[in-house]
Scaffold this motif. Structure first.
Motif, PDB file in Angstrom:
ATOM      1  N   GLN A  26      53.950  22.000  28.738  1.00 56.66           N
ATOM      2  CA  GLN A  26      53.532  23.400  28.702  1.00 56.66           C
ATOM      3  C   GLN A  26      52.376  23.625  27.749  1.00 56.66           C
ATOM      4  O   GLN A  26      52.383  23.128  26.629  1.00 56.66           O
ATOM      5  CB  GLN A  26      54.698  24.297  28.268  1.00 56.66           C
ATOM      6  N   SER A  27      51.428  24.419  28.238  1.00 54.05           N
ATOM      7  CA  SER A  27      50.353  24.871  27.359  1.00 54.05           C
ATOM      8  C   SER A  27      50.838  26.154  26.672  1.00 54.05           C
ATOM      9  O   SER A  27      51.811  26.770  27.120  1.00 54.05           O
ATOM     10  CB  SER A  27      49.094  25.160  28.162  1.00 54.05           C
ATOM     11  N   PRO A  28      50.190  26.568  25.588  1.00 57.90           N
ATOM     12  CA  PRO A  28      50.595  27.843  24.973  1.00 57.90           C
ATOM     13  C   PRO A  28      50.514  29.015  25.959  1.00 57.90           C
ATOM     14  O   PRO A  28      51.362  29.898  25.951  1.00 57.90           O
ATOM     15  CB  PRO A  28      49.594  28.015  23.831  1.00 57.90           C
ATOM     16  N   ARG A  29      49.524  29.000  26.853  1.00 56.81           N
ATOM     17  CA  ARG A  29      49.389  30.081  27.834  1.00 56.81           C
ATOM     18  C   ARG A  29      50.563  30.088  28.804  1.00 56.81           C
ATOM     19  O   ARG A  29      51.162  31.129  29.060  1.00 56.81           O
ATOM     20  CB  ARG A  29      48.088  29.928  28.606  1.00 56.81           C
ATOM     21  N   SER A  30      50.917  28.918  29.350  1.00 55.76           N
ATOM     22  CA  SER A  30      52.014  28.881  30.315  1.00 55.76           C
ATOM     23  C   SER A  30      53.357  29.155  29.657  1.00 55.76           C
ATOM     24  O   SER A  30      54.260  29.691  30.287  1.00 55.76           O
ATOM     25  CB  SER A  30      52.041  27.540  31.058  1.00 55.76           C
ATOM     26  N   ARG A  31      53.494  28.828  28.381  1.00 55.85           N
ATOM     27  CA  ARG A  31      54.734  29.097  27.664  1.00 55.85           C
ATOM     28  C   ARG A  31      54.956  30.604  27.504  1.00 55.85           C
ATOM     29  O   ARG A  31      56.078  31.087  27.504  1.00 55.85           O
ATOM     30  CB  ARG A  31      54.693  28.406  26.303  1.00 55.85           C
ATOM     31  N   ASP A  32      53.862  31.370  27.392  1.00 59.37           N
ATOM     32  CA  ASP A  32      53.965  32.813  27.179  1.00 59.37           C
ATOM     33  C   ASP A  32      54.004  33.624  28.477  1.00 59.37           C
ATOM     34  O   ASP A  32      54.138  34.851  28.428  1.00 59.37           O
ATOM     35  CB  ASP A  32      52.786  33.295  26.324  1.00 59.37           C
ATOM     36  N   LEU A  33      53.870  32.977  29.615  1.00 62.91           N
ATOM     37  CA  LEU A  33      53.884  33.705  30.895  1.00 62.91           C
ATOM     38  C   LEU A  33      55.266  34.275  31.179  1.00 62.91           C
ATOM     39  O   LEU A  33      56.283  33.669  30.862  1.00 62.91           O
ATOM     40  CB  LEU A  33      53.483  32.781  32.038  1.00 62.91           C
TER      41      LEU A  33
END
Length: 186
Positions: A26-33
């Motif tokens: 997971q990237s930080p962006r995908s983790r926050d989706l």
């Protein structure tokens, strides 16, 4: 300098997620989706409009706007599954290119124009009445009572459900039409 510690492979090899199926991938962006369905104010049960199968849909609405459409798992027909067209049905109501006015091109015209709904309905009604009057037959050549018109017909399509086909059959029969078909029968 490149930050190698932020790479997924490094996170996978140095962290607890050795197979790279969770946090390491997971990237930080995908983790926050978050799912679009989580932000919905309400959920409305509906039926897919694309064909006569009648797959159940759940329409997720936020502030009066459709944010997501998914299959309804409670539907005995589709059990939560949608075909590619049904999955894309959100575009029917949210597309910026959706036509929301009555478009009319006059006979021999080259341009489309917008009409208000009342004008368009009146034009259709006038033409139906005139055509029915022009082609109405009270009886055939042998004197048998027919009471029908051959001036117009109805051909329903795959995007009509059973209820719409039923209502069209009733309408055109009441108007005296005898050529009434729908795609399911053809």
């Amino acid at each position: 300098m490149v930050d190698f510690l932020g790479w997924p492979l490094v996170r996978q090899l140095t962290g607890a997620d050795r197979l790279g199926r969770g946090a390491a991938a997971q990237s930080p962006r995908s983790r926050d989706l978050e799912p679009r369905t989580r932000s919905a104010d309400r959920v409305v049960d509906s039926v897919c409009p694309f064909c006569a199968v009648g797959c159940g849909q759940k329409v997720f609405v936020k502030d009066g706007r459709v944010v997501q459409i998914e299959g309804n798992p409670a539907s005995p027909i589709s059990r939560g599954r949608l075909c590619p067209k049904g999955s894309a049905s959100k575009q029917l109501v949210t597309s910026p290119t959706r036509v929301t006015t009555v478009r009319y091109r006059r006979p021999h015209g080259t341009e489309w124009e917008d009409l208000d709904l009342d004008t368009a309905v009146d034009m259709i009604a006038d033409r139906v009445i005139a055509t029915r009057r022009q082609f109405w037959r009270w009886e055939d050549e042998q004197g048998r009572r027919t009471r029908h018109t051959t001036g117009f017909a109805s051909l329903g399509g795959a995007t009509l459900d059973n209820e719409e086909n039923y209502l069209m059959k009733k309408l055109y029969t009441a108007l005296g039409a005898i050529q009434i078909e729908n795609q399911a029968r053809i």
